[in-house]
Design a protein around this motif. Structure first.
Motif, mmCIF file in Angstrom:
data_model
loop_
_atom_site.group_PDB
_atom_site.id
_atom_site.type_symbol
_atom_site.label_atom_id
_atom_site.label_comp_id
_atom_site.label_asym_id
_atom_site.label_seq_id
_atom_site.Cartn_x
_atom_site.Cartn_y
_atom_site.Cartn_z
ATOM 1 N N HIS A 144 0.729 -1.198 -0.107
ATOM 2 C CA HIS A 144 -0.065 0.193 -0.279
ATOM 3 C C HIS A 144 0.653 1.502 0.335
ATOM 4 O O HIS A 144 -0.138 2.323 -0.124
ATOM 5 C CB HIS A 144 -0.886 0.138 1.102
ATOM 6 C CG HIS A 144 -0.234 0.274 2.504
ATOM 7 N ND1 HIS A 144 0.139 -0.982 2.892
ATOM 8 C CD2 HIS A 144 -0.002 1.286 3.723
ATOM 9 C CE1 HIS A 144 0.756 -0.398 4.360
ATOM 10 N NE2 HIS A 144 0.723 1.164 4.292
ATOM 11 N N SER A 200 -11.376 -6.346 2.087
ATOM 12 C CA SER A 200 -10.751 -5.327 2.942
ATOM 13 C C SER A 200 -8.632 -4.911 2.734
ATOM 14 O O SER A 200 -8.084 -6.132 2.242
ATOM 15 C CB SER A 200 -10.679 -5.681 3.926
ATOM 16 O OG SER A 200 -11.970 -5.249 5.079
ATOM 17 N N ASN A 201 -8.140 -3.851 1.912
ATOM 18 C CA ASN A 201 -7.387 -3.737 1.503
ATOM 19 C C ASN A 201 -6.993 -2.190 2.016
ATOM 20 O O ASN A 201 -7.485 -1.161 1.814
ATOM 21 C CB ASN A 201 -6.798 -4.082 0.547
ATOM 22 C CG ASN A 201 -5.702 -4.686 -0.150
ATOM 23 O OD1 ASN A 201 -4.547 -3.638 -0.284
ATOM 24 N ND2 ASN A 201 -5.204 -6.014 -0.033
ATOM 25 N N GLU A 202 -5.537 -2.226 2.599
ATOM 26 C CA GLU A 202 -5.087 -0.573 1.894
ATOM 27 C C GLU A 202 -4.819 0.109 1.268
ATOM 28 O O GLU A 202 -4.796 1.036 0.817
ATOM 29 C CB GLU A 202 -4.285 -0.658 3.475
ATOM 30 C CG GLU A 202 -4.549 -0.769 5.048
ATOM 31 C CD GLU A 202 -5.317 -0.140 5.229
ATOM 32 O OE1 GLU A 202 -5.039 1.231 4.916
ATOM 33 O OE2 GLU A 202 -6.050 0.131 5.969
ATOM 34 N N SER A 203 -4.658 -0.990 0.029
ATOM 35 C CA SER A 203 -3.784 -0.233 -1.213
ATOM 36 C C SER A 203 -4.795 0.056 -2.116
ATOM 37 O O SER A 203 -5.942 -0.585 -2.931
ATOM 38 C CB SER A 203 -2.986 -1.359 -2.144
ATOM 39 O OG SER A 203 -2.773 -1.163 -2.724
ATOM 40 N N MET A 207 -7.607 -2.599 -4.028
ATOM 41 C CA MET A 207 -8.928 -2.576 -4.109
ATOM 42 C C MET A 207 -9.721 -2.273 -5.337
ATOM 43 O O MET A 207 -10.228 -2.557 -6.190
ATOM 44 C CB MET A 207 -9.645 -1.190 -3.380
ATOM 45 C CG MET A 207 -10.966 -0.694 -2.872
ATOM 46 S SD MET A 207 -11.293 -2.839 -1.635
ATOM 47 C CE MET A 207 -10.335 -2.313 -0.287
ATOM 48 N N ARG A 226 -12.796 3.393 3.125
ATOM 49 C CA ARG A 226 -11.493 4.077 2.379
ATOM 50 C C ARG A 226 -11.362 2.333 2.103
ATOM 51 O O ARG A 226 -10.359 2.197 1.086
ATOM 52 C CB ARG A 226 -10.638 4.972 2.833
ATOM 53 C CG ARG A 226 -9.104 5.086 1.114
ATOM 54 C CD ARG A 226 -8.662 5.770 2.790
ATOM 55 N NE ARG A 226 -8.428 5.311 3.526
ATOM 56 C CZ ARG A 226 -7.756 4.030 3.909
ATOM 57 N NH1 ARG A 226 -6.343 3.017 2.782
ATOM 58 N NH2 ARG A 226 -7.009 3.748 4.441
ATOM 59 N N ASN A 227 -11.114 1.853 2.766
ATOM 60 C CA ASN A 227 -10.576 0.363 3.071
ATOM 61 C C ASN A 227 -10.961 -0.475 2.969
ATOM 62 O O ASN A 227 -10.194 -1.590 2.981
ATOM 63 C CB ASN A 227 -9.017 0.615 4.367
ATOM 64 C CG ASN A 227 -9.250 0.452 5.213
ATOM 65 O OD1 ASN A 227 -10.482 1.284 5.809
ATOM 66 N ND2 ASN A 227 -8.603 0.407 6.585
#
Length: 248
Positions: A144, A200-203, A207, A226-227
């Motif tokens: 991310h 769910s993913n911070e990137s 996403m 957002r994530n």
């Protein structure tokens, strides 16, 4: 980790009289390797088995493995330019650990797949010089914090196999859970539960890839955070039940 195109170019340069130092600097090949190619020109090169370096077809399971890699995978370099592909699998879901091992074996069938136990999870590991050929997204640091883009050939594979790609993504960084809401019926507030899928993913890049694949499959989604991506409409959940299903 050199493909046949590099060997051919190097041998042609040597035939023209170009020095080993100049060839090595231009192609990024060591002098010892160049001497071996020059002195053993008649020796049949051993096939790497890499579909990116040869004309061999790519397994359809690559789209599945790509989803797992983007979620819970990484590459690490070892001695002699050998890379380890590691996929971290939660020990609560042994079926998925077996699935990851089978997917890796389908993509790279000529080498063994190992399992390394850690606290709470198992790393499914495969060693190969050519893993960076298949995963050009590899790099230092968390995904991310760097740009994640698919190469053109990867985009074609994902477009052809979005079902497998989504399965890999959701089995790594997704889940199927029960959600609840309230509704007033005849003046009485009632609670009801319904299933939903969440990824769910911070990137933001990863996403976006998940969003594109779901849209291609006709699965409606929304972004409550957002994530976090949510699939809660009945037809979307039914479609993901066919493609993914519960982890346990």
């Amino acid at each position: 980790m050199y493909d046949e195109k590099v060997r051919i170019e190097a041998r042609e340069a040597m035939a023209r009289g170009e020095s080993l130092s100049a060839i090595g600097k231009r192609l990024g090949v060591s002098r010892s390797t160049l001497r071996d190619w020059r002195d053993n020109a008649d020796r049949e090169p051993r096939s790497s088995g890499c579909p990116r370096c040869t004309e061999q077809p790519m397994s359809a399971e690559y789209a599945h493995l790509l989803g797992w890699y983007l979620g819970d995978g990484c590459l690490s370099e070892h001695r002699r330019q050998v890379y380890a592909l590691r996929i971290a699998c939660d020990d609560k879901y042994p079926r998925l650990t077996d699935e990851v091992a089978a997917v890796i074996a389908a993509v790279h069938p000529t080498r063994p797949v190992h399992r390394t136990q850690a606290i709470g999870y198992t790393s499914v590991v495969s060693y190969w010089k050519h893993w960076p050929c298949l995963f050009p997204q590899q790099g230092s640091g968390p995904k991310h914090l760097r740009r994640i883009e698919l190469a053109a050939w990867q985009q074609e594979i994902v477009a052809a196999q979005p079902e497998l790609f989504v399965r890999g993504l959701f089995n790594s960084d997704g889940c199927r859970a029960a959600n609840w809401a309230t509704r007033s019926v005849g003046g009485v507030v009632k609670r009801y539960e319904y299933p939903r899928y969440q990824f769910s993913n911070e990137s933001a890049d990863i996403m976006g890839l998940c969003q594109e694949a779901l849209t291609r499959l006709g699965v409606p989604w929304r972004m409550p955070r957002r994530n976090a991506l949510s699939v809660a409409r009945r037809e979307g959940v039914a479609r993901l039940d066919e493609l993914v299903g519960p982890k346990a």
